[in-house]
Design a protein around this motif. Structure first.
Motif, PDB file in Angstrom:
ATOM      1  N   LEU A 118       0.716  -1.190  -0.091  1.00 23.79           N
ATOM      2  CA  LEU A 118      -0.151   0.000   0.053  1.00 23.79           C
ATOM      3  C   LEU A 118       0.905   1.281  -0.070  1.00 23.79           C
ATOM      4  CD1 LEU A 118      -2.273  -1.563   2.672  1.00 23.79           C
ATOM      5  CD2 LEU A 118      -3.051  -0.956   0.197  1.00 23.79           C
ATOM      6  N   PRO A 119       0.233   2.250  -0.659  1.00 22.61           N
ATOM      7  CA  PRO A 119       1.091   3.583  -0.463  1.00 22.61           C
ATOM      8  C   PRO A 119       0.919   4.369   0.625  1.00 22.61           C
ATOM      9  CG  PRO A 119      -0.959   3.968  -1.544  1.00 22.61           C
ATOM     10  CD  PRO A 119      -0.985   2.338  -1.356  1.00 22.61           C
ATOM     11  N   ARG A 120       1.450   5.324   1.001  1.00 23.30           N
ATOM     12  CA  ARG A 120       1.549   6.290   2.319  1.00 23.30           C
ATOM     13  C   ARG A 120       0.710   7.503   1.646  1.00 23.30           C
ATOM     14  NH1 ARG A 120       3.826   7.991   7.182  1.00 23.30           N
ATOM     15  NH2 ARG A 120       1.328   7.995   7.359  1.00 23.30           N
ATOM     16  N   PHE A 121      -0.037   7.992   2.376  1.00 24.97           N
ATOM     17  CA  PHE A 121      -0.835   9.382   2.093  1.00 24.97           C
ATOM     18  C   PHE A 121      -0.591  10.276   3.461  1.00 24.97           C
ATOM     19  CE2 PHE A 121      -3.016   6.828  -1.033  1.00 24.97           C
ATOM     20  CZ  PHE A 121      -2.783   7.753  -2.066  1.00 24.97           C
ATOM     21  N   VAL A 122       0.102  11.376   3.050  1.00 21.10           N
ATOM     22  CA  VAL A 122       0.076  12.321   4.405  1.00 21.10           C
ATOM     23  C   VAL A 122      -1.036  13.691   3.948  1.00 21.10           C
ATOM     24  CG1 VAL A 122       1.537  13.726   5.746  1.00 21.10           C
ATOM     25  CG2 VAL A 122       2.404  11.440   5.263  1.00 21.10           C
ATOM     26  N   SER A 180       4.940   5.985  -2.630  1.00 23.57           N
ATOM     27  CA  SER A 180       5.070   4.467  -2.886  1.00 23.57           C
ATOM     28  C   SER A 180       6.111   4.011  -4.002  1.00 23.57           C
ATOM     29  CB  SER A 180       3.459   4.140  -3.588  1.00 23.57           C
ATOM     30  OG  SER A 180       3.863   2.822  -3.891  1.00 23.57           O
ATOM     31  N   GLU A 181       6.865   3.122  -3.573  1.00 18.08           N
ATOM     32  CA  GLU A 181       7.983   2.612  -4.499  1.00 18.08           C
ATOM     33  C   GLU A 181       7.170   1.966  -5.806  1.00 18.08           C
ATOM     34  OE1 GLU A 181      10.979   2.410  -4.286  1.00 18.08           O
ATOM     35  OE2 GLU A 181      10.825   3.618  -2.524  1.00 18.08           O
ATOM     36  N   GLU A 209       1.107  16.780  -8.699  1.00 23.89           N
ATOM     37  CA  GLU A 209       2.436  17.356  -9.081  1.00 23.89           C
ATOM     38  C   GLU A 209       3.515  16.203  -8.317  1.00 23.89           C
ATOM     39  OE1 GLU A 209       5.508  20.863  -7.210  1.00 23.89           O
ATOM     40  OE2 GLU A 209       3.203  20.791  -6.670  1.00 23.89           O
ATOM     41  N   ASN A 210       4.424  15.750  -9.592  1.00 25.65           N
ATOM     42  CA  ASN A 210       5.559  14.882  -9.175  1.00 25.65           C
ATOM     43  C   ASN A 210       6.526  15.652  -8.329  1.00 25.65           C
ATOM     44  OD1 ASN A 210       5.320  12.205 -10.184  1.00 25.65           O
ATOM     45  ND2 ASN A 210       5.425  13.028 -12.165  1.00 25.65           N
ATOM     46  N   LEU A 211       6.773  15.087  -7.134  1.00 31.39           N
ATOM     47  CA  LEU A 211       7.825  15.746  -6.168  1.00 31.39           C
ATOM     48  C   LEU A 211       9.133  15.093  -6.464  1.00 31.39           C
ATOM     49  CD1 LEU A 211       5.851  16.238  -3.040  1.00 31.39           C
ATOM     50  CD2 LEU A 211       6.157  17.841  -4.834  1.00 31.39           C
ATOM     51  N   SER A 212       9.234  13.857  -7.295  1.00 28.18           N
ATOM     52  CA  SER A 212      10.459  13.193  -7.391  1.00 28.18           C
ATOM     53  C   SER A 212      10.379  12.958  -9.001  1.00 28.18           C
ATOM     54  CB  SER A 212      10.703  12.020  -6.717  1.00 28.18           C
ATOM     55  OG  SER A 212       9.537  11.039  -7.258  1.00 28.18           O
ATOM     56  N   ASN A 213      11.649  12.606  -9.513  1.00 29.37           N
ATOM     57  CA  ASN A 213      11.614  12.444 -10.896  1.00 29.37           C
ATOM     58  C   ASN A 213      11.051  10.785 -11.191  1.00 29.37           C
ATOM     59  OD1 ASN A 213      12.882  14.670 -11.483  1.00 29.37           O
ATOM     60  ND2 ASN A 213      14.924  14.165 -11.505  1.00 29.37           N
ATOM     61  N   THR A 226       7.880   8.393  -7.406  1.00 32.09           N
ATOM     62  CA  THR A 226       7.304   7.668  -5.966  1.00 32.09           C
ATOM     63  C   THR A 226       6.989   8.637  -4.930  1.00 32.09           C
ATOM     64  OG1 THR A 226       9.802   8.218  -5.276  1.00 32.09           O
ATOM     65  CG2 THR A 226       9.322   5.973  -6.242  1.00 32.09           C
ATOM     66  N   GLN A 227       6.965  10.158  -5.418  1.00 37.63           N
ATOM     67  CA  GLN A 227       6.502  11.192  -4.563  1.00 37.63           C
ATOM     68  C   GLN A 227       5.654  12.039  -5.341  1.00 37.63           C
ATOM     69  OE1 GLN A 227      10.033  12.334  -2.268  1.00 37.63           O
ATOM     70  NE2 GLN A 227       8.906  11.906  -0.539  1.00 37.63           N
ATOM     71  N   VAL A 228       4.342  12.172  -4.803  1.00 36.34           N
ATOM     72  CA  VAL A 228       3.267  12.968  -5.667  1.00 36.34           C
ATOM     73  C   VAL A 228       2.679  14.041  -4.914  1.00 36.34           C
ATOM     74  CG1 VAL A 228       1.538  12.931  -7.251  1.00 36.34           C
ATOM     75  CG2 VAL A 228       3.350  11.289  -7.504  1.00 36.34           C
ATOM     76  N   ARG A 229       2.384  15.010  -5.018  1.00 40.10           N
ATOM     77  CA  ARG A 229       1.390  15.831  -4.197  1.00 40.10           C
ATOM     78  C   ARG A 229       0.096  16.076  -4.969  1.00 40.10           C
ATOM     79  NH1 ARG A 229       3.928  20.376  -1.748  1.00 40.10           N
ATOM     80  NH2 ARG A 229       4.757  21.021  -3.658  1.00 40.10           N
ATOM     81  N   PHE A 230      -0.767  15.781  -4.499  1.00 41.17           N
ATOM     82  CA  PHE A 230      -2.142  16.234  -4.917  1.00 41.17           C
ATOM     83  C   PHE A 230      -2.935  17.453  -4.348  1.00 41.17           C
ATOM     84  CE2 PHE A 230      -1.836  11.818  -5.434  1.00 41.17           C
ATOM     85  CZ  PHE A 230      -1.783  11.489  -6.816  1.00 41.17           C
ATOM     86  N   VAL A 231      -3.370  18.353  -4.878  1.00 42.38           N
ATOM     87  CA  VAL A 231      -3.920  19.618  -4.388  1.00 42.38           C
ATOM     88  C   VAL A 231      -5.431  19.425  -4.923  1.00 42.38           C
ATOM     89  CG1 VAL A 231      -4.235  21.932  -4.035  1.00 42.38           C
ATOM     90  CG2 VAL A 231      -1.998  20.861  -4.110  1.00 42.38           C
TER      91      VAL A 231
END
Ligand code: HEM
Length: 180
Positions: free
Chosen positions: A116-120, A135-136, A163-167, A170-175
């Motif tokens: 499972l992914p992590r969501f903060v 998430s990997e 928005e991708n926070l990593s190339n 594995t890290q993405v921001r949703f607004v």
């Protein structure tokens, strides 16, 4: 990755492209499992990405669009198979905030080997929900489809940006900006 993800993917391909496409994808991919999925099985995550990639090559539909459409399809499955999670909340904001500390926690109880992914989450202001995905498995586009459908499910309107926070994805921001 749990079998339900695979059986639902096959279902979506059949619904949108027909059974010949399902056959083609299984034949043309090198799947350690051989491609006969059951909802209670567990399969390597790389198999789902192989199937999505083959579908992309065959249909020329961008990978991102295919994953997002899969998210939309999966949402429908969840609203029927897991409707109690939706009924426990009055708004998409509360529902989305509960994924990490309630919904996916329950999913892990059902399937201890779930990946499972992590969501903060946070609320930068009263109209906005922010979700940070880690998430990997790099399935941010799948999350996008699920988020958009969750907003719709509660009869709300929002502009969802990703928005991708990593190339490597594995890290993405949703607004999620709610429109009154
Ligand atoms: C009733 C609601 C939900 C249920 C029952 C549920 C259940 C699951 C299950 C069974 C998996 C597969 C785990 C595995 O194969 O090992 C999964 C993965 C995932 N879920 Fe949920 N989920 C729900 C809602 C959501 C929502 C609303 C989002 C988006 C915000 C989300 C984001 C994801 C993502 C992106 C994955 C793919 C794995 C990854 O990226 O690491 N889920 N979920």
């Amino acid at each position: 990755m749990k079998g339900i993800i695979f059986t639902e993917f096959i279902d979506m391909v059949e619904e949108h492209f027909g059974y010949e496409m399902v056959d083609y994808l299984i034949e043309s991919s090198e799947l350690p499992s051989g491609g006969s999925y059951t909802s209670v099985g567990t399969y390597n995550y790389s198999e789902i990405m192989q199937l999505v990639r083959q579908l992309h090559l065959k249909t020329e539909i961008p990978l991102d669009d295919l994953l997002r459409t899969f998210g939309i399809h999966l949402h429908k499955t969840f609203t029927t198979g897991y409707h109690h999670f939706f009924e426990a909340y009055d708004s998409s904001r509360e529902f989305l905030e509960s994924i990490d500390n309630h919904i996916h926690v329950e999913v892990r109880k059902l399937y201890p080997d779930a990946e499972l992914p992590r969501f903060v989450t946070s609320r930068p202001n009263e109209d906005t929900l922010e979700m940070l995905y880690t998430s990997e498995r790099k399935m941010g586009q799948l999350a996008l489809g699920l988020i958009e459908k969750s907003v719709e499910f509660y009869n709300e309107k929002a502009e969802v940006t990703m928005e991708n926070l990593s190339n490597d994805g594995t890290q993405v921001r949703f607004v999620i900006k709610y429109i009154q």
